[in-house]
Design an enzyme around this catalytic site. Sequence first.
Site, PDB file in Angstrom:
ATOM      1  N   GLY A 199      -4.878  -1.869   5.252  1.00  0.00           N
ATOM      2  CA  GLY A 199      -4.052  -2.990   4.789  1.00  0.00           C
ATOM      3  C   GLY A 199      -4.705  -4.343   5.022  1.00  0.00           C
ATOM      4  NE  ARG A 200      -6.577  -4.123  11.187  1.00  0.00           N
ATOM      5  CZ  ARG A 200      -5.945  -2.970  11.327  1.00  0.00           C
ATOM      6  NH1 ARG A 200      -4.813  -2.745  10.669  1.00  0.00           N
ATOM      7  NH2 ARG A 200      -6.417  -2.010  12.103  1.00  0.00           N
ATOM      8  CD  GLU A 251      -2.011  -5.089  11.803  1.00  0.00           C
ATOM      9  OE1 GLU A 251      -0.964  -5.772  11.840  1.00  0.00           O
ATOM     10  OE2 GLU A 251      -2.502  -4.692  10.742  1.00  0.00           O
ATOM     11  CG  HIS A 284      -4.911 -36.112  16.850  1.00  0.00           C
ATOM     12  ND1 HIS A 284      -5.063 -37.427  17.242  1.00  0.00           N
ATOM     13  CD2 HIS A 284      -5.918 -35.859  15.979  1.00  0.00           C
ATOM     14  CE1 HIS A 284      -6.104 -37.954  16.605  1.00  0.00           C
ATOM     15  NE2 HIS A 284      -6.645 -37.010  15.842  1.00  0.00           N
ATOM     16  CE  LYS A 322       4.631  -1.071   7.986  1.00  0.00           C
ATOM     17  NZ  LYS A 322       3.763  -0.655   6.902  1.00  0.00           N
ATOM     18  CE  LYS A 338      -3.468   2.321   2.846  1.00  0.00           C
ATOM     19  NZ  LYS A 338      -4.369   2.220   3.998  1.00  0.00           N
ATOM     20  CD  GLU A 393       9.394  -5.971   7.289  1.00  0.00           C
ATOM     21  OE1 GLU A 393       9.202  -4.825   6.810  1.00  0.00           O
ATOM     22  OE2 GLU A 393       9.027  -6.311   8.421  1.00  0.00           O
TER      23      GLU A 393
HETATM   24  C1  G6Q Z   1      -2.494  -3.781   8.047  1.00  0.00           C
HETATM   25  C2  G6Q Z   1      -1.240  -3.201   8.500  1.00  0.00           C
HETATM   26  C3  G6Q Z   1       0.001  -3.898   8.005  1.00  0.00           C
HETATM   27  C4  G6Q Z   1       0.353  -3.610   6.564  1.00  0.00           C
HETATM   28  C5  G6Q Z   1       1.782  -4.075   6.300  1.00  0.00           C
HETATM   29  C6  G6Q Z   1       2.221  -3.861   4.885  1.00  0.00           C
HETATM   30  O1  G6Q Z   1      -3.581  -3.330   8.278  1.00  0.00           O
HETATM   31  O2  G6Q Z   1      -1.220  -1.847   8.219  1.00  0.00           O
HETATM   32  O3  G6Q Z   1      -0.081  -5.294   8.188  1.00  0.00           O
HETATM   33  O4  G6Q Z   1      -0.543  -4.228   5.694  1.00  0.00           O
HETATM   34  O5  G6Q Z   1       2.640  -3.415   7.195  1.00  0.00           O
HETATM   35  O6  G6Q Z   1       2.144  -2.512   4.537  1.00  0.00           O
HETATM   36  P1  G6Q Z   1       2.281  -2.081   3.043  1.00  0.00           P
HETATM   37  O7  G6Q Z   1       1.182  -2.671   2.260  1.00  0.00           O
HETATM   38  O8  G6Q Z   1       2.229  -0.572   3.053  1.00  0.00           O
HETATM   39  O9  G6Q Z   1       3.625  -2.580   2.551  1.00  0.00           O
END
Ligand code: G6Q
Length: 554
Positions: A267-268, A353, A384, A512, A206, A212
């Site tokens: 994001g989520r 989150e 199990h 981050k 996003k 990463e």
């Molecule tokens: C989700 C969070 C987080 C995010 C990641 C990746 O709601 O904000 O999990 O999706 O940190 O972020 P980017 O899509 O910006 O790389």
Amino acid sequence: MTTLTRLAAWQSLQQHHEQIADAQMKDMFGADPDRFNKFSLSAAGIFLDYSKNRIDESTIPLLLGLARERGLQESIAAMFQGDAINSTEGRSVLHTALRNRSERPVMVEGSDVMPEVRSVLARMRSFSDSVRESTWRGCNGDAITDIVNIGIGGSDLGPLMVTEALDRYSHPRLKMHFVSNVDGSHIVSTLDKLEAETTLFIIASKTFTTQETLANAHTARQWFVDQTGKADGIPKHFVALSTNRSEVEAFGIDAANMFEFWDWVGGRYSLWSAIGLSIALAVGMDRFEELLSGAHAMDEHFMTAPMEANMPVILALLTVWYNNFFGANSHLIAPYDQYLHRFPAYLQQLTMESNGKSVTRDGEAVDYATGPIVWGEPGTNGQHAYFQLVHQGTHLIPADFIVPLESLNPVGDHHAMLLANCFAQTEALMRGKTAEELAIEMKQQGASDAEIARLRGHKTFAGNRPTNTLVLGTVDAASLGALIALYEHKVFAESVVWGINAFDQWGVELGKQLAKTIYAEIGAAQHLTQHSTGHDASTNGLINMAIKRRTLVS
Ligand code: G6Q
């Protein structure tokens, strides 16, 4: 005391809890043959049995009273109409617009976002069709065989979970790979299996600033150029999913290869947006749109169903009931379907989150529990492993069992066994086993009185452990869409009762930032001989161990 715990509805629930705390569900079933019908409902193709909960006929009305006092109905309307309910980031929360299959406009700051949403969906269709039908070809003219989604968190967990869940419908030629971890082993072990000329990389971020994802994306691009010797082949092999056009271009991906989404998509909550491109590539755009339609059906239900027959609301209130009145602080998700094996991990992010917060929307510290710890693994495997603690441990762990009536791979008696195990677990958790029942059972097996007495404590089960059972017809795109949307709305409804913002994630932002200082100390070769003294003794010690080891191997 906060406003929430001072409410009359809260106090009534506390009194009700005292009355009902020792009541046994099995007695309630015995007293009311209609309990299953009373405490079950259907929505968007999902059936919910919530009769195996520690509730009587007054519990849900009392919980609904609390929801009313917290303005839940008004908050639902505010979300759907695009109010900036993510107050700390000043944003609307409109993942529901991404799957709006109606003709209704969705307004953000005075303009309808639906034309843009439909335009990106149309681009996703044309691109995914071309890759699937082999009209999109790599730099050597070969069809794409492997797709690597590089992203993390919300840009990974949703698409990964859904492509796994819908694997039965995936394109026979296209193999999907997901790389998220900055641990080089993730990207290296993935690339080791691939041919550059037939691989397509999707860089999903996003913000397009996530450390990463950018590290993995740079490594993938270098690998591609090293393997093919063709830097000019990048446009055929790299596409981006992002809200940040300038960073995408700075990375070297042409805007023509970027699929856009918007800051009103968290994001989520983003698998419904361009972030779902890997899903569309794997199962086709028609199925991706079925996923959207399933979610839309649940959205319509959430928006319009009366609160007492509203599935996300009922599930949310049951979580509030156990979390805040019984002191249960975790919630088990047990999907009885192998295709849903990543669903608990996905829900962990969605729930923890969103509702892992300890201040209210006004920034006041809460004096009550908020989001529970969510965990789980598919059944029957869990039986199990961790189920022992759920049956006989000291913690009360409410659980959701999710099961399809029909298998996508009918073979022998497997599905009957799966269903039997699922239903038997919820029955056993509810009923338990008394000392008398144990004695009869052991006697029939020839045990002596002494033996029965010796094992009594170990082999009896208290029972009265609550479960919901969510039944799907089968795991397909529409039912999966509805299931995901159900939990999204459940989490939101909980947050409204708790008065917290479910849509920010300052803890993720902290992560981050944190690594940056230490990375500067151990990441760059010129620092390798330095000795860290700027932190606490533990952190200095660990950094210095890493510097020493890296000096030795460099
Ligand atoms: C989700 C969070 C987080 C995010 C990641 C990746 O709601 O904000 O999990 O999706 O940190 O972020 P980017 O899509 O910006 O790389």
